[in-house]
Design a protein around this motif. Sequence first.
Motif, mmCIF file in Angstrom:
data_model
loop_
_atom_site.group_PDB
_atom_site.id
_atom_site.type_symbol
_atom_site.label_atom_id
_atom_site.label_comp_id
_atom_site.label_asym_id
_atom_site.label_seq_id
_atom_site.Cartn_x
_atom_site.Cartn_y
_atom_site.Cartn_z
ATOM 1 N N GLY A 12 44.042 95.732 -42.274
ATOM 2 C CA GLY A 12 44.528 94.386 -41.992
ATOM 3 C C GLY A 12 43.753 93.646 -40.926
ATOM 4 N N LEU A 13 42.742 94.299 -40.312
ATOM 5 C CA LEU A 13 41.991 93.625 -39.249
ATOM 6 C C LEU A 13 41.306 92.366 -39.771
ATOM 7 C CD1 LEU A 13 40.848 93.511 -36.360
ATOM 8 C CD2 LEU A 13 38.962 94.987 -37.156
ATOM 9 N N ARG A 14 40.727 92.431 -40.956
ATOM 10 C CA ARG A 14 39.990 91.270 -41.463
ATOM 11 C C ARG A 14 40.901 90.060 -41.672
ATOM 12 N NH1 ARG A 14 38.439 94.421 -47.015
ATOM 13 N NH2 ARG A 14 40.508 94.476 -47.951
ATOM 14 N N LEU A 15 42.133 90.299 -42.106
ATOM 15 C CA LEU A 15 43.056 89.174 -42.276
ATOM 16 C C LEU A 15 43.483 88.626 -40.923
ATOM 17 C CD1 LEU A 15 44.657 87.326 -44.101
ATOM 18 C CD2 LEU A 15 46.471 89.057 -44.195
ATOM 19 N N ARG A 16 43.651 89.495 -39.939
ATOM 20 C CA ARG A 16 44.004 89.017 -38.599
ATOM 21 C C ARG A 16 42.865 88.190 -38.015
ATOM 22 N NH1 ARG A 16 45.394 94.351 -37.412
ATOM 23 N NH2 ARG A 16 44.154 94.336 -35.502
ATOM 24 N N VAL A 17 41.631 88.609 -38.263
ATOM 25 C CA VAL A 17 40.474 87.822 -37.821
ATOM 26 C C VAL A 17 40.506 86.443 -38.468
ATOM 27 C CG1 VAL A 17 37.962 87.613 -37.938
ATOM 28 C CG2 VAL A 17 39.002 89.807 -37.329
ATOM 29 N N ALA A 18 40.764 86.401 -39.767
ATOM 30 C CA ALA A 18 40.811 85.115 -40.464
ATOM 31 C C ALA A 18 41.901 84.219 -39.886
ATOM 32 C CB ALA A 18 41.046 85.348 -41.955
ATOM 33 N N ARG A 19 43.026 84.781 -39.568
ATOM 34 C CA ARG A 19 44.124 83.984 -39.006
ATOM 35 C C ARG A 19 43.765 83.463 -37.616
ATOM 36 N NH1 ARG A 19 48.815 88.185 -41.036
ATOM 37 N NH2 ARG A 19 49.191 87.241 -43.085
ATOM 38 N N GLU A 20 43.108 84.294 -36.821
ATOM 39 C CA GLU A 20 42.693 83.828 -35.494
ATOM 40 C C GLU A 20 41.635 82.724 -35.609
ATOM 41 O OE1 GLU A 20 41.666 86.855 -32.673
ATOM 42 O OE2 GLU A 20 43.425 88.069 -33.154
ATOM 43 N N LEU A 21 40.746 82.856 -36.561
ATOM 44 C CA LEU A 21 39.754 81.796 -36.759
ATOM 45 C C LEU A 21 40.421 80.508 -37.238
ATOM 46 C CD1 LEU A 21 36.894 83.837 -38.492
ATOM 47 C CD2 LEU A 21 36.919 82.962 -36.141
ATOM 48 N N LEU A 22 41.425 80.648 -38.086
ATOM 49 C CA LEU A 22 42.178 79.461 -38.509
ATOM 50 C C LEU A 22 42.822 78.774 -37.310
ATOM 51 C CD1 LEU A 22 44.078 80.310 -41.823
ATOM 52 C CD2 LEU A 22 42.494 78.431 -41.436
ATOM 53 N N ALA A 23 43.395 79.577 -36.426
ATOM 54 C CA ALA A 23 44.011 78.999 -35.222
ATOM 55 C C ALA A 23 42.963 78.273 -34.388
ATOM 56 C CB ALA A 23 44.678 80.097 -34.398
ATOM 57 N N ARG A 24 41.776 78.833 -34.325
ATOM 58 C CA ARG A 24 40.679 78.203 -33.583
ATOM 59 C C ARG A 24 40.304 76.861 -34.216
ATOM 60 N NH1 ARG A 24 37.618 77.703 -28.945
ATOM 61 N NH2 ARG A 24 35.442 77.391 -29.453
ATOM 62 N N ILE A 25 40.262 76.821 -35.555
ATOM 63 C CA ILE A 25 39.914 75.581 -36.258
ATOM 64 C C ILE A 25 40.986 74.525 -36.028
ATOM 65 C CG2 ILE A 25 39.678 74.571 -38.563
ATOM 66 C CD1 ILE A 25 38.391 77.274 -39.406
ATOM 67 N N ARG A 26 42.236 74.931 -36.103
ATOM 68 C CA ARG A 26 43.343 73.978 -35.997
ATOM 69 C C ARG A 26 43.587 73.525 -34.565
ATOM 70 N NH1 ARG A 26 46.935 77.591 -40.215
ATOM 71 N NH2 ARG A 26 46.014 76.712 -42.137
ATOM 72 N N LYS A 27 43.188 74.373 -33.592
ATOM 73 C CA LYS A 27 43.306 74.014 -32.178
ATOM 74 C C LYS A 27 41.959 74.313 -31.523
ATOM 75 C CE LYS A 27 48.263 74.906 -31.771
ATOM 76 N NZ LYS A 27 49.310 75.671 -31.045
ATOM 77 N N PRO A 28 41.012 73.397 -31.632
ATOM 78 C CA PRO A 28 39.645 73.666 -31.159
ATOM 79 C C PRO A 28 39.556 74.090 -29.706
ATOM 80 C CG PRO A 28 39.722 71.653 -32.454
ATOM 81 C CD PRO A 28 41.150 72.070 -32.221
ATOM 82 N N SER A 29 40.557 73.744 -28.907
ATOM 83 C CA SER A 29 40.493 74.108 -27.497
ATOM 84 C C SER A 29 40.880 75.557 -27.262
ATOM 85 C CB SER A 29 41.426 73.208 -26.676
ATOM 86 O OG SER A 29 42.771 73.356 -27.137
ATOM 87 N N ALA A 30 41.435 76.230 -28.299
ATOM 88 C CA ALA A 30 41.850 77.623 -28.125
ATOM 89 C C ALA A 30 40.634 78.484 -27.840
ATOM 90 C CB ALA A 30 42.574 78.123 -29.374
ATOM 91 N N PRO A 31 40.703 79.340 -26.805
ATOM 92 C CA PRO A 31 39.539 80.170 -26.475
ATOM 93 C C PRO A 31 39.307 81.261 -27.505
ATOM 94 C CG PRO A 31 41.423 80.836 -25.138
ATOM 95 C CD PRO A 31 41.853 79.605 -25.906
ATOM 96 N N VAL A 32 38.052 81.582 -27.740
ATOM 97 C CA VAL A 32 37.685 82.708 -28.599
ATOM 98 C C VAL A 32 36.851 83.658 -27.765
ATOM 99 C CG1 VAL A 32 36.413 83.435 -30.639
ATOM 100 C CG2 VAL A 32 37.712 81.311 -30.684
ATOM 101 N N ARG A 33 37.333 84.903 -27.672
ATOM 102 C CA ARG A 33 36.606 85.873 -26.850
ATOM 103 C C ARG A 33 35.648 86.682 -27.696
ATOM 104 N NH1 ARG A 33 42.064 88.190 -24.480
ATOM 105 N NH2 ARG A 33 42.703 87.424 -26.507
#
Length: 400
Positions: free
Chosen positions: A379-400
Amino acid sequence: MIFRCINLALVILLLAVTATCASATDALSQVRNMPDASLLLLDGNGEAMVNHRPEAPRIPASTLKILTAWLAIDHWGLDHRFATDFFLDGGQVLWVKGYGDPMLVSEEIERIAVRLKAKGLTTLHGIRLDGSYFAGGLSIDGRSDSSNPYDAPVAALAANFNTVNVRKTARGILSAEPQTPLTDVAREIARNLKNGRQRVNIRDSRLSARYFGEILQAKLQEQGIEVTGSISNQPLPGELPLYYRHMNSHTLEAVLRAMLRYSTNFIANQLFLALGAEVGGAPADFEKSRRYARQRIASRFHWQGFTMVEGSGLSRRNRISARQMVTLLEAFRPYRGLLPSPETGIQAKTGTLKGISCYAGYLESRPFALFINQPAAYGLRLRVARELLARIRKPSAPVR
């Protein structure tokens, strides 16, 4: 002593909660700490929004089917339909020549029987099957010798994705699907199976063609056409005139949608081989298809350092970088609706082999590629996709 136990329990609980939170919310950091992983997401301007080792060649597993799909669309177009030819000799023997149509399912074979009856066919004294459009003894790199449909071999003439679907009980063997008659080949294969419902592949290409012929015979008889004589594999005599050319009712678009949704290895390599044979001449073999893929991809994308051994992603010798996959996805954008959509905002293809976990497609229409070539949590790959979606929808969200 009591307080010491309580404190120890609290520490253990805190560590467990911390680990759970990290697992749930820190998938991107996990990928960034993996030496054998690559990730690339483009922003709306085509610039890298998130990247991790995007140039490294990786094993793509079944995400390679996106490249196979693009090659097929590029060569044939979405409206293309695959052909199967029928010839009738003076002794009322029907000859069938296959060209690798991946969608000769039972319902399609019934359509063939209906068309043959409409042409006035009333009697046959045998059926001959020619699968020589594919070279004999083809071996798919990465394919195991299991009976699993996942490992169905390729064939120029094959029914139902080169599989049989049977139900075996103490009382006998039955077809497990109403549209498919129980035939001699199915009985032969089922004889060594355990009781229960099972779909298994047909390992022998001569049996593959024969199974098609047996289903065709049954469908012709259902249409009131008398069929006597034998069913056998035999090369087509060169002098016979064409009696009927069947164009499959499924367009390439429908074929690709099924391939990408169900990750059907059989369809992918049927397409890969058919491409090579159409350009390089029959009989189809993997070297002709590799040559065509190299030439077309080099011409269109100017890639270096990639390897396409077969069309499904089974081979661990396939190599493509995240950067190359994203470039491909830019070209594939008009066809992104063919990709599975597990949830809102994601259109993507998974890829899985032992120790390999991949994901590639679009997040809110932005191309991304994730290749993990080392063991990873389910399930890691789906969690990555969801975190990237959150980044797209909230560009200010930090990505480490």
